[in-house]
Design a protein around this motif. Structure first.
Motif, PDB file in Angstrom:
ATOM      1  N   LEU A  98      45.093  -9.160  28.707  1.00  0.00           N
ATOM      2  CA  LEU A  98      45.271  -9.238  27.257  1.00  0.00           C
ATOM      3  C   LEU A  98      44.677  -8.016  26.563  1.00  0.00           C
ATOM      4  CD1 LEU A  98      44.565 -13.022  26.730  1.00  0.00           C
ATOM      5  CD2 LEU A  98      46.760 -11.861  26.503  1.00  0.00           C
ATOM      6  N   TYR A  99      43.542  -7.530  27.044  1.00  0.00           N
ATOM      7  CA  TYR A  99      42.955  -6.331  26.458  1.00  0.00           C
ATOM      8  C   TYR A  99      43.815  -5.105  26.758  1.00  0.00           C
ATOM      9  CZ  TYR A  99      38.863  -8.910  25.031  1.00  0.00           C
ATOM     10  OH  TYR A  99      38.027  -9.804  24.418  1.00  0.00           O
ATOM     11  N   ALA A 100      44.454  -5.062  27.926  1.00  0.00           N
ATOM     12  CA  ALA A 100      45.369  -3.960  28.233  1.00  0.00           C
ATOM     13  C   ALA A 100      46.536  -3.969  27.253  1.00  0.00           C
ATOM     14  CB  ALA A 100      45.869  -4.071  29.671  1.00  0.00           C
ATOM     15  N   TYR A 115      39.996  -0.193  21.446  1.00  0.00           N
ATOM     16  CA  TYR A 115      41.065  -0.877  20.739  1.00  0.00           C
ATOM     17  C   TYR A 115      40.554  -1.301  19.375  1.00  0.00           C
ATOM     18  CZ  TYR A 115      38.858  -5.014  22.781  1.00  0.00           C
ATOM     19  OH  TYR A 115      37.969  -5.962  23.171  1.00  0.00           O
ATOM     20  N   VAL A 116      41.492  -1.471  18.451  1.00  0.00           N
ATOM     21  CA  VAL A 116      41.115  -1.775  17.076  1.00  0.00           C
ATOM     22  C   VAL A 116      41.297  -3.260  16.797  1.00  0.00           C
ATOM     23  CG1 VAL A 116      41.576   0.552  16.241  1.00  0.00           C
ATOM     24  CG2 VAL A 116      43.406  -1.140  16.175  1.00  0.00           C
ATOM     25  N   VAL A 136      44.695  -7.743  18.845  1.00  0.00           N
ATOM     26  CA  VAL A 136      44.414  -8.885  19.716  1.00  0.00           C
ATOM     27  C   VAL A 136      45.572  -9.883  19.633  1.00  0.00           C
ATOM     28  CG1 VAL A 136      42.772 -10.713  20.257  1.00  0.00           C
ATOM     29  CG2 VAL A 136      41.951  -8.516  19.399  1.00  0.00           C
ATOM     30  N   PRO A 137      46.059 -10.347  20.789  1.00  0.00           N
ATOM     31  CA  PRO A 137      47.242 -11.206  20.795  1.00  0.00           C
ATOM     32  C   PRO A 137      46.972 -12.693  20.544  1.00  0.00           C
ATOM     33  CG  PRO A 137      46.673 -10.593  23.027  1.00  0.00           C
ATOM     34  CD  PRO A 137      45.713  -9.869  22.128  1.00  0.00           C
ATOM     35  N   CYS A 175      47.496 -11.631  16.161  1.00  0.00           N
ATOM     36  CA  CYS A 175      46.783 -11.393  14.907  1.00  0.00           C
ATOM     37  C   CYS A 175      47.564 -10.398  14.053  1.00  0.00           C
ATOM     38  CB  CYS A 175      45.388 -10.864  15.193  1.00  0.00           C
ATOM     39  SG  CYS A 175      44.376 -10.730  13.707  1.00  0.00           S
ATOM     40  N   THR A 176      47.642 -10.662  12.764  1.00  0.00           N
ATOM     41  CA  THR A 176      48.352  -9.778  11.845  1.00  0.00           C
ATOM     42  C   THR A 176      47.419  -9.159  10.808  1.00  0.00           C
ATOM     43  OG1 THR A 176      48.872 -11.623  10.391  1.00  0.00           O
ATOM     44  CG2 THR A 176      50.496 -11.076  12.080  1.00  0.00           C
TER      45      THR A 176
END
Length: 112
Positions: free
Chosen positions: A10-12, A87-88, A27-28, A71-72
């Motif tokens: 997920l981080y990838a 990552y942001v 982040v998903p 996340c939006t």
């Protein structure tokens, strides 16, 4: 970062998303934008989902499954891993990351 293989995948994905749109949280999964990882979701009896923050001072409710949606929120922080991956993330994910990561930093602002 110390993570299991699912979390690492997920981080990838988050790293790839950062390259695509550096202004959005990558982040998903969703969080409460004010309290971080405090969401609960349930299927409604008729159709769809409800999600809400479990912080007793928060009245945020969403008419969809925010927990399992990407996340939006706008990106406001950078997570810097010890291996130099970055990552942001949004405010809510930054709050959660500070509590959960062991080998990295959560820095205010976006990478240059």
């Amino acid at each position: 970062m110390t993570t299991d293989s699912t979390t690492a995948a997920l981080y990838a994905q988050a790293l790839q998303s950062t390259a695509v749109d550096p202004s959005r949280c990558t982040v998903p999964w969703g969080v409460c934008p004010e309290h971080g990882g405090t969401l609960k979701s349930r299927a409604r009896a008729t159709e769809g989902f409800d999600s809400w923050c479990t912080d007793f001072t928060c009245f945020n409710v969403w008419p969809y499954d925010r927990l399992d949606a990407a996340c939006t929120e706008p990106a406001t922080h950078t997570v810097q891993a010890d291996n130099d991956d970055r990552y942001v993330v949004c405010d809510g994910h930054a709050l959660t990351a500070r509590a959960q990561i062991t080998d990295g930093q959560v820095l205010p602002g976006l990478p240059a």
